[in-house]
Design an enzyme around this catalytic site. Structure first.
Site, short mmCIF file in Angstrom:
data_model
loop_
_atom_site.label_atom_id
_atom_site.label_comp_id
_atom_site.label_asym_id
_atom_site.label_seq_id
_atom_site.Cartn_x
_atom_site.Cartn_y
_atom_site.Cartn_z
N TRP A 184 0.86 -1.18 0.00
CA TRP A 184 0.00 0.00 0.00
C TRP A 184 0.90 1.24 0.00
O TRP A 184 1.87 1.31 0.75
CB TRP A 184 -0.91 0.05 1.24
CG TRP A 184 -1.58 1.39 1.32
CD1 TRP A 184 -2.56 1.86 0.50
CD2 TRP A 184 -1.25 2.47 2.21
NE1 TRP A 184 -2.87 3.17 0.84
CE2 TRP A 184 -2.08 3.55 1.88
CE3 TRP A 184 -0.34 2.61 3.26
CZ2 TRP A 184 -2.04 4.77 2.56
CZ3 TRP A 184 -0.28 3.82 3.93
CH2 TRP A 184 -1.12 4.88 3.59
N GLU A 225 -3.04 -2.78 -2.57
CA GLU A 225 -4.22 -2.23 -1.88
C GLU A 225 -4.57 -0.85 -2.43
O GLU A 225 -3.73 0.05 -2.43
CB GLU A 225 -3.89 -2.13 -0.38
CG GLU A 225 -4.97 -1.50 0.47
CD GLU A 225 -4.59 -1.47 1.95
OE1 GLU A 225 -3.46 -1.88 2.31
OE2 GLU A 225 -5.43 -1.01 2.74
N LYS A 227 -6.87 2.80 -2.66
CA LYS A 227 -7.40 3.75 -1.68
C LYS A 227 -8.08 4.91 -2.40
O LYS A 227 -7.83 5.15 -3.58
CB LYS A 227 -6.26 4.25 -0.79
CG LYS A 227 -6.75 4.97 0.45
CD LYS A 227 -5.71 5.12 1.52
CE LYS A 227 -6.30 5.91 2.68
NZ LYS A 227 -5.43 6.03 3.81
N ASP A 258 -9.87 -2.67 0.98
CA ASP A 258 -9.94 -2.20 2.37
C ASP A 258 -11.31 -1.54 2.56
O ASP A 258 -11.70 -0.66 1.77
CB ASP A 258 -8.80 -1.21 2.62
CG ASP A 258 -8.77 -0.69 4.06
OD1 ASP A 258 -9.81 -0.23 4.55
OD2 ASP A 258 -7.69 -0.73 4.68
N HIS A 261 -11.65 2.29 2.28
CA HIS A 261 -11.01 2.98 1.16
C HIS A 261 -11.95 3.32 0.01
O HIS A 261 -11.53 3.38 -1.15
CB HIS A 261 -9.81 2.16 0.66
CG HIS A 261 -8.67 2.15 1.63
ND1 HIS A 261 -7.44 1.62 1.35
CD2 HIS A 261 -8.58 2.64 2.89
CE1 HIS A 261 -6.65 1.77 2.40
NE2 HIS A 261 -7.32 2.38 3.34
N HIS A 285 -8.88 -6.01 3.82
CA HIS A 285 -8.59 -5.36 5.09
C HIS A 285 -9.93 -4.99 5.66
O HIS A 285 -10.58 -4.06 5.16
CB HIS A 285 -7.74 -4.10 4.89
CG HIS A 285 -6.27 -4.37 4.91
ND1 HIS A 285 -5.33 -3.36 4.79
CD2 HIS A 285 -5.58 -5.54 5.06
CE1 HIS A 285 -4.12 -3.90 4.86
NE2 HIS A 285 -4.24 -5.21 5.01
N ASP A 293 -11.90 7.34 6.52
CA ASP A 293 -11.16 6.09 6.73
C ASP A 293 -10.54 6.10 8.14
O ASP A 293 -9.33 6.13 8.30
CB ASP A 293 -10.07 6.00 5.65
CG ASP A 293 -9.25 4.74 5.76
OD1 ASP A 293 -9.76 3.74 6.28
OD2 ASP A 293 -8.08 4.76 5.32
N ASP A 295 -10.59 3.90 10.57
CA ASP A 295 -10.04 2.65 11.10
C ASP A 295 -10.46 2.37 12.54
O ASP A 295 -9.64 2.00 13.39
CB ASP A 295 -8.51 2.63 10.96
CG ASP A 295 -8.07 2.61 9.50
OD1 ASP A 295 -8.21 1.55 8.87
OD2 ASP A 295 -7.62 3.65 8.99
N ASP A 325 -7.75 -4.39 9.69
CA ASP A 325 -6.99 -3.14 9.64
C ASP A 325 -7.73 -2.07 10.43
O ASP A 325 -8.58 -1.36 9.89
CB ASP A 325 -6.78 -2.70 8.17
CG ASP A 325 -5.79 -1.54 8.06
OD1 ASP A 325 -5.19 -1.19 9.09
OD2 ASP A 325 -5.64 -1.00 6.96
C1 LIG Z 1 -0.89 0.26 8.26
C2 LIG Z 1 -1.64 -0.29 7.06
O1 LIG Z 1 -0.86 -0.91 6.18
C3 LIG Z 1 -2.44 0.79 6.43
O2 LIG Z 1 -3.52 0.98 7.30
C4 LIG Z 1 -3.00 0.50 5.03
O3 LIG Z 1 -3.35 -0.83 4.89
C5 LIG Z 1 -4.16 1.38 4.87
O4 LIG Z 1 -5.25 0.91 4.93
C6 LIG Z 1 -3.95 2.83 4.71
O5 LIG Z 1 -5.12 3.53 4.77
MN LIG Z 2 -5.61 -1.19 4.79
#
Ligand SMILES: C[C@H](O)[C@H](O)[C@@H](O)C(=O)CO
Ligand SMILES: [Mn+2]
Length: 418
Positions: A184, A225, A227, A258, A261, A285, A293, A295, A325
């Site tokens: 990523w 990945e 985004k 993800d 994303h 993810h 985003d 998380d 994630d």
């Molecule tokens: C730390 C991760 O690799 C990171 O979160 C990545 O996977 C991501 O989702 C960035 O937005």
């Molecule tokens: Mn991710």
């Protein structure tokens, strides 16, 4: 404990109304390995000790006490979390978790041996490992990495990714397992760019170079990945969904979706079937975006259940590599891992406990009334009794019993870390 067994027997009767065999559902669940992100354990700090702050348009908020100060502490926190989670799983590492004994090693020079402690630990805990190059939190990542216009910067990150793929293969070989190695990159632009094509051309060229190194697919699976945007990178992301979907088409490199994303009303659950029609495997993810985003720790919400239903219904348990994630530093970090991973497993169990073929039959007969009625009735079936039984036979705490263990660990360990 008799109570747990008795309630499980009663649940069996309930689910048998729809010909659902609990034993075979639990057997399937036991085989599913979740890739648990180590970075929830330490706010994506890693152990380079080079004073670099987290960058790349991602952010961890909160200041809960107890951040691990070294790899041993992170591993013991992970062990505590794993004892509360049924099944055998994987731990997902980033390159910044290398152990160099204080020696400064540039990221393009990292070698597999820097991960031997993790590998030995994984072996003794019956765990798999996944891996990620780290293309953020570094001065050379501030203005693009694999898409940089500066060839020396691009080369630096290409070398880093190639080193990381070799580390992934080494990990796989040592564990006799496949190590998913996911790339990523944060590259993008805060404001409207004048050139969207140039950076994408350069990213494509960099990836071609990275993947031109042939490694043993018995030990490594590659993924990329996509985004939508990052903080300070709101207007343009080089590695977008379309870019990677097209890039991975016809290649052995997997696409990684993800959950955070995409646009806020866009769900990855709806994308799984389309991706699997064109690729043998897909990586995920699983995260929880809240307005952006962010998380957040995953909860047992509709989207998580929908993701799991898509995996189960489409017979894709062996095709979808489920990674987590999330990173929340406003709550106990070990509890975050336990809550998130248990929720992932709960949602998979809920999906397994559905009469999926029967629901499709009703749909094909256009009996949408029965389809909806049964889907809704199942929500109040005694799922909790099956989950408790699964925790019981897996020797992990039932319900929220694990919380007392984590609270005690917080008192004994976290509060003593300064
Ligand atoms: C730390 C991760 O690799 C990171 O979160 C990545 O996977 C991501 O989702 C960035 O937005
Ligand atoms: Mn991710």
């Amino acid at each position: 404990m008799n109570n747990v067994l008795q309630r499980y027997e009663e649940a069996k009767v309930c689910y048998s109304k729809y010909n659902i065999d609990l034993e075979s559902c639990l057997k399937k669940l036991k085989k599913i390995r979740i890739s648990i992100n180590c970075w929830q354990g330490d706010d994506i700090r890693g152990f380079e000790n080079n004073g670099n702050n987290l960058s790349g348009g991602i952010d961890v908020t909160g200041n809960y006490p107890g951040v691990p100060r070294n790899p041993e502490e992170l591993r013991s926190d992970l062990e505590v979390a794993l004892k509360q989670i049924p099944g055998n799983h994987k731990i997902n590492l980033h390159a910044i978790y290398a152990e160099s004994n204080g020696e400064k090693i540039e990221r393009n020079k990292i070698v597999p041996e820097l991960f031997d402690n993790w590998i030995n630990w994984a072996k003794s805990n019956n765990l798999g490992l996944d891996f990620n190059p780290t293309l953020f939190s570094h001065p050379l990542a501030d203005n693009g990495t694999l898409s940089s216009i500066d060839n020396s910067i691009r080369d630096f990150w290409i070398e880093h990714c190639i080193s990381c793929r070799k580390i992934g293969e080494y990990i796989g070989k040592k564990l006799n397992d496949q190590c998913l190695t996911n790339i990523w990159i944060p590259d993008g632009s805060k404001d409207i760019p004048a050139d969207r094509l140039g950076p994408r051309k350069r990213l494509k060229k960099s990836l071609d170079e990275i993947f031109s190194i042939n490694l043993n697919p018995k030990y490594i699976i590659d993924s990329v990945e996509s985004k939508l945007f990052g903080i300070g990178l709101e207007s343009y992301t080089v590695g977008s969904h379309e870019f990677y979907m097209n890039y991975t088409n016809g290649k052995s490199v997997l696409y990684l979706l993800d959950a955070g994303h995409f646009h806020p009303t866009e769900y990855i659950s709806d994308k799984i079937s389309s991706m699997l029609l064109f690729k043998d495997k897909l990586a995920l993810h699983v995260s929880r975006p809240v307005r952006w985003d962010s998380d957040h720790v995953i909860i047992l919400n509709d989207e998580l259940n929908e993701i799991s239903k898509e995996i189960v219904r489409n017979n894709a348990i062996d095709k979808v590599l489920i990674g987590l994630d999330f990173f929340d530093a406003s709550i106990n970090r070990v509890a975050a891992l336990v809550i998130g991973t248990r929720n992932m497993l709960k949602s998979l169990l809920l999906a397994l406990l559905m009469p999926n073929d029967y629901l499709v039959e009703l749909e094909e007969k256009k009996d949408f009334t029965s389809r909806l009625a049964i889907m809704e009735e199942l929500k109040t079936f005694p799922f909790g009794d099956v989950w408790n039984y699964y925790c019981h036979i897996s020797n992990v705490p039932l319900e929220s019993e694990w919380l007392n263990i984590i609270k005690k660990y917080e008192e004994d360990v976290f509060l003593k870390r300064k």
